[in-house]
Design a protein around this motif. Sequence first.
Motif, PDB file in Angstrom:
ATOM      1  N   GLY A  65      -6.165   1.167   8.448  1.00 54.28           N
ATOM      2  CA  GLY A  65      -4.723   1.391   8.297  1.00 54.28           C
ATOM      3  C   GLY A  65      -4.007   1.432   9.625  1.00 54.28           C
ATOM      4  O   GLY A  65      -2.827   1.137   9.718  1.00 54.28           O
ATOM      5  N   MET A 111      -2.024  -2.884   5.305  1.00 57.92           N
ATOM      6  CA  MET A 111      -2.412  -1.735   4.498  1.00 57.92           C
ATOM      7  C   MET A 111      -1.211  -1.065   3.851  1.00 57.92           C
ATOM      8  O   MET A 111      -1.295  -0.535   2.754  1.00 57.92           O
ATOM      9  CB  MET A 111      -3.198  -0.732   5.353  1.00 57.92           C
ATOM     10  CG  MET A 111      -4.620  -1.132   5.621  1.00 57.92           C
ATOM     11  SD  MET A 111      -5.496  -1.847   4.202  1.00 57.92           S
ATOM     12  CE  MET A 111      -5.646  -0.425   3.139  1.00 57.92           C
ATOM     13  N   ALA A 147      -8.962   3.905   4.483  1.00 60.24           N
ATOM     14  CA  ALA A 147      -8.210   3.116   5.448  1.00 60.24           C
ATOM     15  C   ALA A 147      -7.409   3.987   6.396  1.00 60.24           C
ATOM     16  O   ALA A 147      -7.211   3.628   7.546  1.00 60.24           O
ATOM     17  CB  ALA A 147      -7.283   2.155   4.715  1.00 60.24           C
TER      18      ALA A 147
END
Lengths: 477, 562, 86, 495
Positions: free
Chosen positions: D373, D380, D439
């Motif tokens: 992320g 993301m 993430a």
Amino acid sequence: MIPLIGTFFIVILNRFSNFRETVTLITSILLFAAVYKIFICVIDGDRSEFLVFSITTGLNFAFHVEPLGALFALVASFLWIVNSIYSIGYMRGNNEPRQTQFYAAFAIALSATMGIAYSSNLFTLFVFYEVLTLSTYPLVAHRADSNARIGGRIYLIYLIGASIIFFIPALLWTLILAGHLDFKIGGIISDVASPGTTGILLALFVFGIGKAALMPLHGWLPSAMVAPTPVSALLHAVAVVKAGVFTILKVVIYVIGSDHLLQTGASEWLIYLASFSLIAASVIALTKDNIKARLAYSTVSQLSYIILAAAIATPLALMGAAMHIVTHAFGKITLFFVAGAIHTSAHKTRVSELNGIGYSMPFTMIAFFIGALSIIGLPPLVGVWSKLYIALGSMEGENSWVVAVLIISSLLNVAYLMPIVIRAFFSSASETEITNPISEAPWFCVVPLSLTALICLILFFLPGYFESYLAEFLSHK
Amino acid sequence: MIEFPPGLILIFGAILVPILKGYVRLVWTLILPLFAFLVILSLPNGNLFSLNAFGQELQLMRVDQLSRLFSYVFLLASFIGGIYSFHLRDSIEAPASLIYGGASVGAVFCGDLLSLFVFWEITAIASVFLILARKTARARSSAIRYLIIQIGSGMLLFAGLTIRWHQTGNIDFGHIGLDSPGGLLIFLAFGIKCAFPLLHSWLVDAYPEATVTGTVILSIFTTKLAIYVLARGFAGTEELIWIGAIMASFPIFYAILENDLRRVLSYSLINQLGFMVVAIGIGTEMALNGAAAHAFTHIIYKALLLMSVGALLYRTGTSLGSQLGGLFKSMPLTAGFCMIGAASISAFPFFSGFVSKAIILSAVAHEGYFVTWLVLLFASAGTLHYVGIKIPYFAFFSSQPGIKVKEAPINMLIAMALAAALCIFIGVYPSLLYDLLPYPINYVPYTASHILSQSLLLLFSASAFIILLRKGIYPKQLNSTHLDVDWFYRKPGRDLIRYIFIMTSSFYNHLGSNLIDRFERFVYQLYRHHGPHGVLARTWPTGSMVLWVAVLLVAYLLFYFI
Amino acid sequence: MNYNSGKPISGLRSQIPKFVNFQNIFYFFCVLLLVIDFSFITHHETSFDSIPFFYAAFGFFGSVIFVILAVKIRKLLLRAEDYFDD
Amino acid sequence: MSFMQEHLPALQVVLPLVAASLCALFRVGYLSWLITLSSSILSFLVAVFLLLRVLEQGIISYEIGGWSPPFGIEYRVDLINAFVLLIVSCVSAVIVPYTQKSISARFGSTEQSWFYCMYLLVLTGLLGVTITGDAFNIFVFLEISSLASYALIAMGRDRRGLTAAYQYLIMGTIGATFIVIGIGLLWAMTGTLNLYDLASRLPEIKSSRPVLAALAFLTVGVSLKLALFPLHLWLPNAYAYGPSVASAFLAGTATKVSIYLLLRFFFTIFGGATFFTETPLPEILKILALIAMFAASIVAIFQSNIKRMLAYSSVAQIGFIILGISYATETSLTGAMTHMFNHAIMKAGLFLLLGAIMFRLGSVKIEELSGIGRKMPLTMAGFVILGLSLIGAPGTAGFISKWYLGLGALEQGEWWILVLIVSASLLTMIYIGRVVEVAYFREPTDEVVQLKEAPLEMLWPAYLLIAAAIYFGFDTSFSADLARQAAVLLVNAVY
């Protein structure tokens, strides 16, 4: 009026680009100014509507300013300023990572709170409610260690889970019953719902609004305490949980209709449940040694006051509920600030470690004392007035036993809050601490918490202010 | 003309106290009650100040004779207490005492129940610091119990007032009476602070654990405030006569047995309150005058006694009768003041207790409550025993344990001297006190009959003490605990709460682990079937899919044909 | 007794002789008051107190009774000093 | 222009077909892409015009080669298939710009051409199935699209793609065979292949055994094609091991067209909701749909390959749609159609984003994505938004369709179905949440640390879909309102 809301939106938009503390501060002040203006307009009797767009039949995205929401927005936005100052001290004092993400998420959470406060129908409210949940998730999981992840997970599962399983069905059902979801004084389903339906619907709403932390859906609140303290302070004492009870209040007043509740008695069970939650949470708080956990359970208990009052549904009780949103906000945020200040300067998180800390951190601990008294509901702090209204409201609703619940709870509050003060001031510190004295927390922390404590004190002397403000909205009924 | 309740002078003044040091602080703490006194003196009678809130008129300054009397004595006692606590360097006790006193004065002038409640709770909160400031573990735990009970009393008042509010629509603080549930709750609230029997344990639990000055201050306000409100709200309530009679008599036994002299004085406090409660229960003008007068004199002599015992504690570090004795030589002045206080409380003629107690006894006799009268007489004899003789005897005259200490500090002596002087002054010139009483009075305490009967009672009671002591029948002073009502919440009550804790936590743990266990098993089952290798996630065998196709086709055909 | 008892009462005896002078005066006063009571004064607070020596008797016997009662009660109530401490 | 207008329906199919053959002819990768792009966009425009015309003047009937039905082949466009046409061509038009970057990185020029050729053939097939008014023609186009999609799947990076394609081939063929058997039986009974004719003749003989048998064959065949539980087994592999572009395209379109077929057969031809509810089909479908919703979601939770996870999620989402169909009321069908539309957008978007991750990272295993992320924030973030939409968070398109589905269930008084719908959404939340948590709240691994954000060419098509997912969460005048109109037609069997 609409330009005002316009400015408010600009503020929201502005906020997404804010990544520095100063900007956060400026925005928070701007927001407060805007909210205050709206608040003043509300006092003048202005009630504007602002339809953003309509999604489909019954689903409108619209804002509407009414006293309750304006009050809630005012408190939340004001405390955001205070909390921003505090955050600066706290985040720097503890060298927290990812501060940018922190402030950004905070700002979004606040816009969502404003959205909740001003929304004119259940759907808009629901949208912002979910935004609030999602935007606070990164704040809860901020530390990014396994504890924080678990806390965050529990947080999401409880809140979103409850809102999906109960809240959405309640929305749909209401829509089918009433044909629309707009808030209307006196309720929109009062003419069409039978007592049984009302009861079930109320249950769906109450449990769907997991943010209100009514037992048995309170589990997320203590586990969300892994968040940094400013988050616990503003969100889990003010914005998020208050958004929850505020929503319940809105539902009771504007969707189900308090008169309808009174006539059907459909909220009887909720009075019992909220009372149980109130007492049980206090008892659990007694057993907690971690300061924030204790405060979290205390919050659960205090939220139940509001739910209880909403369930009683008499005008005075509702007034008490609305006031309690405000009074508890100031009291509890002070307590959380103090917990954070202790963490910042003394690196302590347990009640049992606080011996003698009052001498090293006098301002902080005096503020704690004041906040605690307000939470207990003792004069001369403002907490007492909201309890008075709730008590009067329960009399009005022929539920005088509720007063006994209030009394027991207050005594329990004394039992779990006062020992902290007593330890701080009247127990001697351990040897090591005498040689290594703790200093007072950074001024960025101390000033906000003293301020909120002071407000608890000042508001005590202004009960009439609340009353005249809220009485108007109650007289609409 | 002052536009706010005079109690606030003390409360706001207290904020400055922690900043001030030394003599400035002393002067400030003395000026405040003095100033408040002058303010009240200048006020006319009537409802002088009201606020509108909650749809009610809050009367914050109801000035009449009764409230005047109590405010005077409160301020007077604050003043003396201020001198007495001059030696303190602590920044908590002095402001707490002032706030406590200010709240009590404020409460006295309240004309409605809500503002009374506010001040009522402030007295509870402020006073607990006087106990906490002792900083011992016992004091801390005692303080928590004290605080909970005191706040509980406030909460009962709160409940009572909301019920009254709801039922009658007003919360004026006039005569209340027991005939409604609200009245009953308020009665209980007052009763707790007044240390009604069975509700009294907080007093004897907490007062002896407070600081040297703390106990003095504590003895002044809370209970007398309770007497005041009872006189306002429940004058003439028959039940009070019986309650008062029990209050006057049962503490005697404890007081005789107790070793800690401050605890003895705490029991004696209840016993003295009993006289006032009886008088309020009778409720005639004369009886109420008696109650008010007795409250007035009692505040001063009880403070005097506690100050002298406090001086002992301050110098010797203990207030246990068994460890004191023979201090007459090292602390003669304190001993003298103590004896004046003892004489006053025992109601020797020409001491203040006599002039006030006589009114009550006469009032009781006058209304024909003979049994009560006998009980009070009996209690008077007892008072002499356990305070009048026991305290001076065990503190100053009994065998010498070899403690050599200095005389009490000068500020304590001055305070005691002032109080002692007042005791004698009022005893000699009762008319000074009588003029302050709420109702006109033409009572003559000093008749030959009165003096003689009181002297006889006291002297023969004293002779019994001597004889019993010589015979060895008089109970020994033991370092021990005597069970009182607090046993119920300190032993079984505590155990019950612990039990509940253990049960709930084990229940939660059990439930939690059980749930987690089940959940894990459930997830495992899910995983077995749905996991990457589970039946439902198997995607490769084409054959099985074809089988499914066949099955479904047959099924559809069957269903359609039916 | 297991309790940490205070001074034994026998220790008091040595103190009492110093009291003797006072005691005689004290007893003299008692007798004097009794005489006065019997000869001159009439009490009329209640119907009891016209009984001769009522106050004296009440004071004396009352005291004896409650001291004895207290000693009895003590058996029931006495606990160690640290009874409530854990 | 009027000529163009007149021949729009034919153009819709012919355009990609011609483009496909052009691709096959030139075999130059970039050129093929350009051809694909332009034809996709054009067919999208055609679909838009068609829809507009349908809205304006009602049903359009177009006779191929001028032979009038029932003898000739008729293309018949009503609101329902215009809507589906739009979905299909729209998804295609959005995906194609993305394709270039993703495909050129892996294939040589010639192979690229073949890829585009196959892609266009799939598109042709799907559009053809949708637009045609002739039963046999449906089969023909279905086979075109199926065969081409087998080839597409087989071009996946993973070797298992071949097996998956093979499996898909078998199952697809079985499905097609069943459909053709069904159509054959209907023809035998009525003597016509024209859907319109069928619709007018069938109601009289609808309870005769051959017709019922035809119905059974059709049901099973279509169920296979749309991957209704338990006939979904081909789908996860096909989506997981095919190229991301293909997954995105197929997920967005193929199953939707199959659902269209189901609607067409059961509602339009057999006489609307009344007939549908007379058969035991609703109950069976409902049960299967519910099982699909739950079983597939739970399986998705336990998957470690995100593409596979999304594939199972598709199975679950198809369950939602079928559930809506099984009620056969106006509201529930609105919900089903809207969900078709929204799901196409969301799933295509998700697969595109996954393709971007695959492009950068070379893997879509969940545990290898930790901390991504922070390295690919836009990708993301998009994933989160689309994920929310998939869950059905308010303010996103997914919410609207689930709202209608729920409303439909409530209208029938079956509140427990509502509870099941929302519980299934919760399961969705869990599997999306797993990805998000990994993430964002894990420290990046060494591989992840070196990552760059996905290329812009891949991001903007995805963001177009994301924007749509948000837009249709607020403005439903297009998606839901059209769906409602189509639902009215379906319920009343207007054709």
